[in-house]
Motif scaffolding. Structure first.
Motif, short mmCIF file in Angstrom:
data_model
loop_
_atom_site.label_atom_id
_atom_site.label_comp_id
_atom_site.label_asym_id
_atom_site.label_seq_id
_atom_site.Cartn_x
_atom_site.Cartn_y
_atom_site.Cartn_z
N VAL A 241 25.30 60.78 61.72
CA VAL A 241 25.02 61.90 63.07
C VAL A 241 25.25 62.66 62.77
CG1 VAL A 241 24.55 61.46 65.45
CG2 VAL A 241 23.84 59.09 64.45
N ASP A 242 26.45 63.49 62.99
CA ASP A 242 26.92 64.84 63.07
C ASP A 242 27.33 65.40 61.48
OD1 ASP A 242 28.98 62.89 61.35
OD2 ASP A 242 30.59 63.80 62.68
N GLY A 243 26.43 64.46 61.01
CA GLY A 243 26.36 65.07 59.53
C GLY A 243 25.55 66.21 59.15
N HIS A 244 25.24 67.57 58.20
CA HIS A 244 24.22 68.37 58.38
C HIS A 244 24.10 68.76 56.11
CE1 HIS A 244 28.05 70.59 56.76
NE2 HIS A 244 28.26 70.20 57.87
N LYS A 245 23.30 69.66 55.75
CA LYS A 245 22.66 69.37 54.35
C LYS A 245 24.09 69.40 53.80
CE LYS A 245 20.67 73.81 55.22
NZ LYS A 245 19.79 74.81 54.68
N TYR A 246 25.10 70.49 54.41
CA TYR A 246 25.85 70.70 54.18
C TYR A 246 27.54 69.75 53.33
CZ TYR A 246 24.29 75.09 54.13
OH TYR A 246 23.18 76.79 54.36
N ALA A 274 17.66 61.24 46.23
CA ALA A 274 18.93 60.46 46.57
C ALA A 274 19.65 60.38 47.67
CB ALA A 274 19.49 60.01 45.53
N GLY A 275 19.20 61.40 48.23
CA GLY A 275 20.37 62.51 49.51
C GLY A 275 20.65 63.77 49.43
N ALA A 276 20.52 64.14 48.34
CA ALA A 276 21.78 65.32 47.67
C ALA A 276 21.41 66.25 49.58
CB ALA A 276 21.31 66.09 46.80
N GLY A 277 22.03 66.97 49.32
CA GLY A 277 21.26 67.93 50.63
C GLY A 277 20.96 69.10 50.63
#
Length: 539
Positions: A241-246, A274-277
């Motif tokens: 939830v607290d993640g971001h693209k970087y 596959a989920g890479a930001g």
């Protein structure tokens, strides 16, 4: 009694024999295991034959035949009509098999006199997984007769352990092999149940519990696993939830020239899905316009030469690199690969994960030592993803004639000799393990039975990849999915194994008619189910 995700361990012939010995040493006699195995066979036979049907059992001279004798006794007691034949002499049986034969009160025919006329089911109890030679003589004739009967009658064959003629450790055919509709094996499957061509002979494989304790696995420490979430789920990156693209990493994909840009875009799309930001395609100037017109969420950067790639890689936030798809074969691609590996050698504080695929591998044809030395010097986690042809071109020259050049990497001459020899083994599993040990990289050898191995010897085998994955560009997407998982800091062996599974699941999600572009677009529903499962377990 069917294969399930909670039992991913695959036991070689030697490991299964160790499991038997450890169990018997702890208390239950071998006769108990044989009785349990025969009972499991009888249960499966009841599912395949009509009530009071005629079942013909082909028994071999060892414990596999003993299992057949037990099944014959139990099935006869349940009202089935049993005809049993033995390969060899009854008085030549030994140990538990002899005891099982003595408990059988029915007739015993010579194997070549056993009639299949009117049979509803044939049970193949000739040879188990540990077959050490090619079948010949009466054994070969019996297998051929079984297969011809099944083909002509449309009736099923039930094999015990593995279909007779299949090597349990490698999946190779020892001369000829039974074509079973169903196989019942015990405690755990063997690699040969998943590796081709063995898998094609097993039909549906079911696993029976015969009283071997799970605790023996910690002693045996099996190194081969069926590929599935059970073996990599603890490392799989679930967005926070607290993640971001970087925080989800930045994958860089190196593109070829103007006429070969599609492969890089397929890889980039795979990495993004596959989920890479973030994902960037590093492109030569001549191809920039094509990429800029075709890409939206994927960024572009100019890169015409190895020194420009080195400059791009100074940005350590670009933490995964995919190179090879559509890059072209030759010195230029080789220089790009060496520049990427050298960039990591100069920045040991943050190792970048690298996927080398397709042209990046063929550009080192006959000189795997150079690539291995560069991988070792870089210290980077590297995944090599060849198909059979690329594997042969890269590792096919590694014979004893070049052993001296490898001796600094492996000073033990016996280990080195064994690894070089294993590169030419008929066993796909042993070839990939040897390549991983020699190269210092995780090696993924593609196919319907894709094998992933890491330098320490651990390996995974895919078991459910759909045939429509065999389409142009499919491998490029797979390389990208690996890169996308590596960008999210997944360890290389787990990332490669998970990517193989996701690749196959996405193709199944779409179904027949699949083309490479469909694979990334069908990842979201697969990931949704996977994330829900993983988050539920982690809650």
């Amino acid at each position: 009694m069917s294969p399930d995700a909670s039992k991913p361990e695959l036991l070689t012939n030697m490991e299964m024999a160790a499991a038997d010995r450890l169990t018997i040493a702890a208390g239950p006699p071998g006769s108990f295991l044989m009785e349990s195995a025969g009972a499991a066979v009888a249960r499966e036979a009841e599912l395949l034959a009509p009530r009071q049907g005629r079942i013909v059992i082909f028994c071999g001279p060892g414990n596999n035949g003993g299992d057949g004798f037990v099944a014959a006794r139990l099935l006869a007691a349940r009202g089935f009509f049993i005809a049993l034949g033995l390969l060899g002499r009854l008085d030549a049986l030994r140990g538990d098999a002899a005891c099982a034969a003595n408990a059988w009160n029915g007739d015993v025919s010579a194997i070549d006199e056993l009639s299949l006329d009117g049979a509803d089911l044939a049970i193949d109890a000739l040879f188990g997984a540990g077959l050490a030679r090619d079948l010949d003589g009466s054994a070969k004739a019996a297998v051929l007769r079984l297969n011809e009967w099944a083909r002509a009658s449309g009736k099923p064959i039930l094999s015990i352990d593995v279909p007779s003629g299949i090597d349990g450790s490698s999946g190779q055919i020892r001369g000829v092999a039974v074509q079973a509709e169903r196989t019942v094996t015990f405690f755990r499957r063997k690699p040969g149940h998943l590796l081709l061509p063995g898998r094609l002979h097993c039909g549906r494989t079911v696993i029976a519990d015969i009283g071997i304790a799970e605790s023996v696995l910690s002693i045996i420490n099996p190194q081969t696993l069926a590929n599935g979430p059970a073996i990599w789920k603890s490392h799989f990156p679930v967005p926070r939830v607290d993640g971001h693209k970087y925080s989800r990493g930045h994958a860089l994909v190196l593109s070829g020239g103007l006429a070969h840009t599609g492969a890089a875009r397929l890889a980039a799309r795979g990495a993004l899905r596959a989920g890479a930001g973030l994902v960037t395609v590093a492109t030569p100037r001549e191809a920039l316009g094509v990429h800029a017109a075709a890409l939206t969420a994927v960024m572009t950067r100019l890169c015409d030469a190895p020194d420009e790639l080195a400059d791009l890689l100074k940005d350590r936030r670009k933490n995964a690199l995919v190179m090879g798809p559509g890059l072209g074969v030759g010195a230029a691609t080789r220089d790009f690969a060496l520049a990427a590996l050298e960039a990591d050698a100069k920045s040991p504080e943050a190792r970048r994960a690298i996927v080398l695929d397709a042209d990046a591998l063929t550009s080192f044809e006959g000189d795997a030592l150079c690539l291995a030395q560069a991988i070792e010097a870089s210290g980077a986690p590297v995944v090599l993803t060849p198909h059979d042809g690329e594997f042969a071109r890269l590792f096919g020259m590694l014979t004893s004639d070049v052993a001296d050049a490898w001796r600094k990497r492996e000073p033990d001459p016996e280990i080195l000799r064994a690894r070089l020899a294993a590169l030419h083994s008929p066993s796909k599993l042993e070839r990939v393990r040897a390549a991983a040990a020699l190269s210092g990289a995780v090696v993924l050898l593609k196919g319907a039975d894709t094998v992933v191995a890491h330098p320490g010897g651990g390996a995974s085998i895919a078991e459910d990849l759909p045939p429509w994955l065999a389409t142009a560009g499919s491998g490029d997407v797979l390389a990208g999915i690996i890169g996308g998982l590596l960008a999210q800091s997944m360890p290389p062996f787990e990332a490669a194994s998970a990517a193989v599974w996701l690749h196959g699941a996405s193709a199944r999600q779409f179904g027949p008619g699949l083309i490479a572009e469909d694979i990334p677009e069908n990842l979201p529903p697969v990931l949704r189910v996977l994330f829900e499962s993983l988050m539920l377990r982690r809650a």
